[in-house]
Design an enzyme around this catalytic site. Structure first.
Site, PDB file in Angstrom:
ATOM      1  N   ASP A 176      33.457  45.925  28.274  1.00  0.00           N
ATOM      2  CA  ASP A 176      32.968  46.291  29.594  1.00  0.00           C
ATOM      3  C   ASP A 176      33.509  47.648  30.046  1.00  0.00           C
ATOM      4  OD1 ASP A 176      31.378  44.094  29.901  1.00  0.00           O
ATOM      5  OD2 ASP A 176      32.810  42.948  31.111  1.00  0.00           O
ATOM      6  N   GLU A 215      34.313  48.533  41.192  1.00  0.00           N
ATOM      7  CA  GLU A 215      35.062  48.518  42.447  1.00  0.00           C
ATOM      8  C   GLU A 215      35.775  49.839  42.692  1.00  0.00           C
ATOM      9  OE1 GLU A 215      37.457  48.072  39.277  1.00  0.00           O
ATOM     10  OE2 GLU A 215      36.691  46.090  39.871  1.00  0.00           O
ATOM     11  N   LEU A 266      37.820  39.314  41.447  1.00  0.00           N
ATOM     12  CA  LEU A 266      37.961  37.881  41.157  1.00  0.00           C
ATOM     13  C   LEU A 266      39.432  37.506  41.018  1.00  0.00           C
ATOM     14  CD1 LEU A 266      36.350  35.261  40.459  1.00  0.00           C
ATOM     15  CD2 LEU A 266      36.563  35.939  38.069  1.00  0.00           C
TER      16      LEU A 266
END
Length: 293
Positions: free
Chosen positions: A73, A148, A192
């Site tokens: 990712d 983010e 998360l």
């Protein structure tokens, strides 16, 4: 054979043998399909591909209608911050760990990739954030983020003070280790871990997740994706601060600065093989239970 895409760019994880092997296999497979293939310059140096055409990431975004990212990712995030500016579809081959954004398995990519090339795929738009640091009314730095933007001190476990505004309306002042402003894509990442909510990718929303706030009443907040978020850093802070974009790009922040976070004008266009399900990804990556009946 008629293909939905004609020009493909390959992007990889530099100096990673497994990713290099997959890139070589992809290059051969795509050429056999009669497609025009470019390889991003950072990984092309470590591949032994005679006659390969090399482009930097920006040129690749301009010339290709499909970009395939091989890696984890983190590699996808780095490429996506650039590729989102162009009308290019992006597909991931997982050579990392969790791989929320990378669909194809390196050992059997041929069949699902053939489906995608034939036009049988799911398209998904993922919003990015646009972050800018203002000092005395002047923009000092800016960048974008797929996951983010995180306001924090440059020291570990150091409490900072700031105010948060949504569309110029005061929300709260806070003393904490920082604040995570997350897209739905980033809601399964750092947010998360900080106790933030999972937002499905189709939501036009942004979450604000406090990091170790010095109050028992502070909770994550979800606001419209069209909101303008402004963080006003208190001039009394005794440490230099930072805005971290996807944990890759660091923007310096001084006491008294203002940070503006808005939706990026162009979303990232992800393509997935047929049968893709976001909830299947969550079950698989987060170890959720299977159906009982």
């Amino acid at each position: 054979m008629q293909h939905a895409f004609t020009t493909v760019g390959l992007i990889g994880k530099p100096h990673h043998q497994g990713a290099n092997n997959t890139l070589i296999s992809l290059y051969s497979f795509l050429q056999q399909q009669g497609l025009k293939v470019y390889v991003e310059e950072r990984v092309a140096q470590s591949l032994t591909l005679p006659g390969v055409e090399i482009l930097d990431l920006v040129e690749l975004g301009k010339k290709c209608d499909l970009a395939i990212v091989v890696g984890g990712d983190g590699n996808m995030l780095g490429a996506a911050r650039v590729l989102a500016r162009f009308d290019v579809a992006v597909l991931g081959v997982n050579r990392g760990n969790l791989g929320f954004l990378t669909d194809l398995a390196p050992e059997n990519f041929q069949q699902p990739l053939s489906e995608v090339l034939a036009g049988n795929f799911v398209t998904e738009k993922r919003n990015l954030l646009e972050i800018s640091v203002h000092r005395h009314g002047t923009v000092k730095s800016s960048n974008s983020a797929v996951n983010e933007a995180v306001l924090h001190a440059d020291k570990v476990a150091h409490m900072i003070e700031f105010e948060a505004y949504i569309n110029n309306e005061f929300v709260y002042s806070q003393r904490s280790d920082g604040l995570i402003i997350s897209t739905p894509t980033g809601s399964t990442a750092y947010s998360l871990s900080g106790g933030g909510p999972i937002l499905t990718p189709d939501l036009d929303a942004v979450s604000l997740v406090p990091m170790f706030p010095h109050t028992l009443s502070s909770r994550p907040l979800v606001v419209s994706g069209n909101s303008e978020i402004r963080l006003k850093v208190a001039s009394t802070n005794d440490a230099h601060l930072q805005i971290s974009c996807d944990s890759h790009v660091i923007l310096a922040v001084m006491p008294g600065d203002d940070i503006y976070i808005r939706k990026h004008p162009t979303p990232l266009r992800l393509v997935h093989p047929p049968g893709y399900s976001y909830f299947h990804v969550l079950r698989n990556k987060l170890g959720w239970g299977s159906k009982l009946y």
